[in-house]
Design an enzyme around this catalytic site. Structure first.
Site, PDB file in Angstrom:
ATOM      1  N   LYS A 152       0.821  -1.215   0.000  1.00  0.00           N
ATOM      2  CA  LYS A 152       0.000   0.000   0.000  1.00  0.00           C
ATOM      3  C   LYS A 152       0.857   1.267   0.000  1.00  0.00           C
ATOM      4  O   LYS A 152       0.342   2.361  -0.214  1.00  0.00           O
ATOM      5  CB  LYS A 152      -0.948   0.016   1.206  1.00  0.00           C
ATOM      6  CG  LYS A 152      -0.270   0.183   2.552  1.00  0.00           C
ATOM      7  CD  LYS A 152      -1.303   0.255   3.664  1.00  0.00           C
ATOM      8  CE  LYS A 152      -0.643   0.517   5.010  1.00  0.00           C
ATOM      9  NZ  LYS A 152      -1.632   0.667   6.088  1.00  0.00           N
ATOM     10  N   ASP A 153       2.170   1.143   0.226  1.00  0.00           N
ATOM     11  CA  ASP A 153       3.056   2.301   0.228  1.00  0.00           C
ATOM     12  C   ASP A 153       3.573   2.673  -1.163  1.00  0.00           C
ATOM     13  O   ASP A 153       4.216   3.707  -1.310  1.00  0.00           O
ATOM     14  CB  ASP A 153       4.271   2.051   1.134  1.00  0.00           C
ATOM     15  CG  ASP A 153       3.915   2.073   2.610  1.00  0.00           C
ATOM     16  OD1 ASP A 153       2.791   2.504   2.935  1.00  0.00           O
ATOM     17  OD2 ASP A 153       4.744   1.655   3.428  1.00  0.00           O
ATOM     18  N   ARG A 200      -8.722   7.635   4.954  1.00  0.00           N
ATOM     19  CA  ARG A 200      -9.606   6.497   4.640  1.00  0.00           C
ATOM     20  C   ARG A 200     -10.293   5.991   5.894  1.00  0.00           C
ATOM     21  O   ARG A 200     -11.512   5.762   5.913  1.00  0.00           O
ATOM     22  CB  ARG A 200      -8.785   5.357   4.008  1.00  0.00           C
ATOM     23  CG  ARG A 200      -9.571   4.047   3.855  1.00  0.00           C
ATOM     24  CD  ARG A 200      -8.666   2.904   3.429  1.00  0.00           C
ATOM     25  NE  ARG A 200      -7.636   2.612   4.412  1.00  0.00           N
ATOM     26  CZ  ARG A 200      -7.800   1.849   5.490  1.00  0.00           C
ATOM     27  NH1 ARG A 200      -8.981   1.301   5.737  1.00  0.00           N
ATOM     28  NH2 ARG A 200      -6.807   1.620   6.318  1.00  0.00           N
ATOM     29  N   ARG A 201      -9.522   5.799   6.954  1.00  0.00           N
ATOM     30  CA  ARG A 201     -10.121   5.348   8.209  1.00  0.00           C
ATOM     31  C   ARG A 201     -11.020   6.424   8.809  1.00  0.00           C
ATOM     32  O   ARG A 201     -12.088   6.132   9.345  1.00  0.00           O
ATOM     33  CB  ARG A 201      -9.015   4.954   9.192  1.00  0.00           C
ATOM     34  CG  ARG A 201      -8.261   3.691   8.782  1.00  0.00           C
ATOM     35  CD  ARG A 201      -7.076   3.412   9.686  1.00  0.00           C
ATOM     36  NE  ARG A 201      -6.413   2.162   9.316  1.00  0.00           N
ATOM     37  CZ  ARG A 201      -5.097   1.980   9.350  1.00  0.00           C
ATOM     38  NH1 ARG A 201      -4.296   2.967   9.725  1.00  0.00           N
ATOM     39  NH2 ARG A 201      -4.571   0.816   9.008  1.00  0.00           N
ATOM     40  N   ARG A 256       0.568  10.474  14.060  1.00  0.00           N
ATOM     41  CA  ARG A 256       1.656   9.878  13.303  1.00  0.00           C
ATOM     42  C   ARG A 256       2.428   8.970  14.232  1.00  0.00           C
ATOM     43  O   ARG A 256       2.273   9.009  15.434  1.00  0.00           O
ATOM     44  CB  ARG A 256       2.625  10.963  12.795  1.00  0.00           C
ATOM     45  CG  ARG A 256       2.333  11.578  11.431  1.00  0.00           C
ATOM     46  CD  ARG A 256       2.565  10.704  10.224  1.00  0.00           C
ATOM     47  NE  ARG A 256       3.763   9.912  10.197  1.00  0.00           N
ATOM     48  CZ  ARG A 256       4.924  10.284   9.674  1.00  0.00           C
ATOM     49  NH1 ARG A 256       5.077  11.485   9.182  1.00  0.00           N
ATOM     50  NH2 ARG A 256       5.935   9.452   9.636  1.00  0.00           N
ATOM     51  N   ARG A 281       1.897   4.742  18.483  1.00  0.00           N
ATOM     52  CA  ARG A 281       0.444   4.838  18.400  1.00  0.00           C
ATOM     53  C   ARG A 281      -0.242   4.093  19.549  1.00  0.00           C
ATOM     54  O   ARG A 281      -1.188   4.613  20.153  1.00  0.00           O
ATOM     55  CB  ARG A 281      -0.039   4.322  17.039  1.00  0.00           C
ATOM     56  CG  ARG A 281       0.462   5.188  15.882  1.00  0.00           C
ATOM     57  CD  ARG A 281      -0.024   4.705  14.540  1.00  0.00           C
ATOM     58  NE  ARG A 281       0.606   5.461  13.463  1.00  0.00           N
ATOM     59  CZ  ARG A 281      -0.014   5.885  12.371  1.00  0.00           C
ATOM     60  NH1 ARG A 281      -1.286   5.638  12.195  1.00  0.00           N
ATOM     61  NH2 ARG A 281       0.629   6.564  11.448  1.00  0.00           N
ATOM     62  N   CYS A 327     -10.825  11.637  -8.808  1.00  0.00           N
ATOM     63  CA  CYS A 327     -11.219  12.226  -7.534  1.00  0.00           C
ATOM     64  C   CYS A 327     -10.038  12.164  -6.571  1.00  0.00           C
ATOM     65  O   CYS A 327      -9.053  11.475  -6.820  1.00  0.00           O
ATOM     66  CB  CYS A 327     -12.434  11.513  -6.934  1.00  0.00           C
ATOM     67  SG  CYS A 327     -12.078   9.928  -6.136  1.00  0.00           S
TER      68      CYS A 327
END
Length: 337
Positions: A78-79, A126-127, A144, A150, A237
């Site tokens: 995903k990166d 997204r989250r 971050r 986190r 978009c």
């Protein structure tokens, strides 16, 4: 061939992922040397949306590949940015970890048990968009940091919960710290989440051959569909995007089922659509579902403060290398659901 120099970021998760790939290559009879590389995303404390999205993690490692300082790179899929990188090839997409997100909350709470007004931390638009769409009355705060940082925000009381990728916790052996696994019906993952990308130079045929044994056809087909959806949506978009493809058994053989999400962070718009198509046409499936989402309103969303589709679900172009084409399946008409 001399020892393969495998480039990795220095974070605990990155070195764990790279170590897993290195072990698989060693099992295949190759010598492997890990080479640590620092990226802008590792040294900057700014939100990813401010420094160019998660592509900042891949850029330095890709440059090391192109310069010949390393032979193999391992990325979280995903990166990878959607733009192609001339001279590089995605030689393997190993079998995927569970792609879902998880909640890590105080007192062992689930998302539904968090009281209204609870603070949930995430750096992902997204989250954020999907949490807001659930209408639970929680406050979403941008954060971050690595997994330790986190989760530390929860244990210190700075936030009540954080949302993380299950795959990261699994690879770090910390799944017991998750208080709930979030099902895709609540939160679709980022395109490519849970999958690794093993990349090398396209002119190093010896390295491509060595690495290609790690490729998993089912995982590659699924992430190709997800990345094709992402690439097509990014052209139309700039809203947060989620996607998940799965291999399913159709009436005449294997098919791909693809779900997509596009929404706004204030929950004013939430688009969820799905499509089923042939296993061996993942790029077409992704493009068709993206077109449906765009026609249904995604093209009208304006998220100028997040110019990289939420900065999170960055993925490489969805073209499948002919050397790694998914196994053939019967062609079935694609269906909208």
């Amino acid at each position: 061939m001399s020892a393969l120099r495998l480039g990795t970021r220095r974070s605990a998760l990155a070195t764990t992922q790279s170590g897993w790939v290195a072990d698989r290559l060693r099992e295949a009879g190759h010598e492997v040397e890990l080479v640590e590389i620092t990226t802008e995303g590792d040294v900057s404390g700014e939100l990813l949306t401010a420094i160019g999205g998660t592509g900042v993690f891949a850029a330095a490692i890709r440059q090391a590949l192109l310069d010949g300082r390393i032979d193999v790179a391992v990325h979280s899929l995903k990166d990878l940015p959607t733009a192609p990188e001339p001279g590089l090839v995605l030689a393997a997409v190993p079998v995927r970890e569970d792609s879902r997100d998880v909640l890590v909350a105080r007192d062992g709470l689930t998302l539904g048990e968090l009281p209204a007004g609870s603070v949930v931390g995430t750096g992902s638009p997204r989250r954020t968009a999907q949490l807001a769409a659930l209408g639970l009355g929680v406050e979403i705060r941008p954060i971050r940091g690595n997994v330790d940082t986190r989760i530390g925000l929860v244990t210190s009381g700075a936030v009540d919960a954080v949302v993380l990728a299950r795959a990261g916790l699994a690879r770090l052996g910390r799944l017991d710290e998750a208080t709930e696994v979030l099902e895709p019906i609540q939160m679709l993952p980022a395109p490519g989440q849970g999958a690794l990308a093993v990349e090398c130079r396209s002119d190093r045929h010896d390295v491509v051959s060595a690495v290609s044994v790690l490729d998993d056809p089912d995982t590659r087909a699924c992430v190709c569909a997800e990345r094709s959806l992402l690439a097509a949506l990014e052209a139309g978009c700039t809203a947060p995007i989620g996607a998940l493809a799965e291999v399913v058994e159709g009436d005449d053989g294997l098919e791909l089922s693809l779900r997509g999400f596009v929404g706004s962070e204030d929950a004013s718009v939430e688009l969820r659509r799905s499509l089923v198509g042939p296993y061996d046409q993942p790029e077409s499936l992704g493009r068709r579902l993206a077109q449906i989402l765009l026609e249904d309103g995604a093209a009208d969303l304006d998220m100028d403060d997040h110019p990289t589709s939420g900065s999170e679900p960055a993925a490489e172009p969805a073209a499948v290398d002919p050397a790694h084409s998914p196994r053939q399946a019967s062609h079935q008409p694609e269906q909208v659901s």
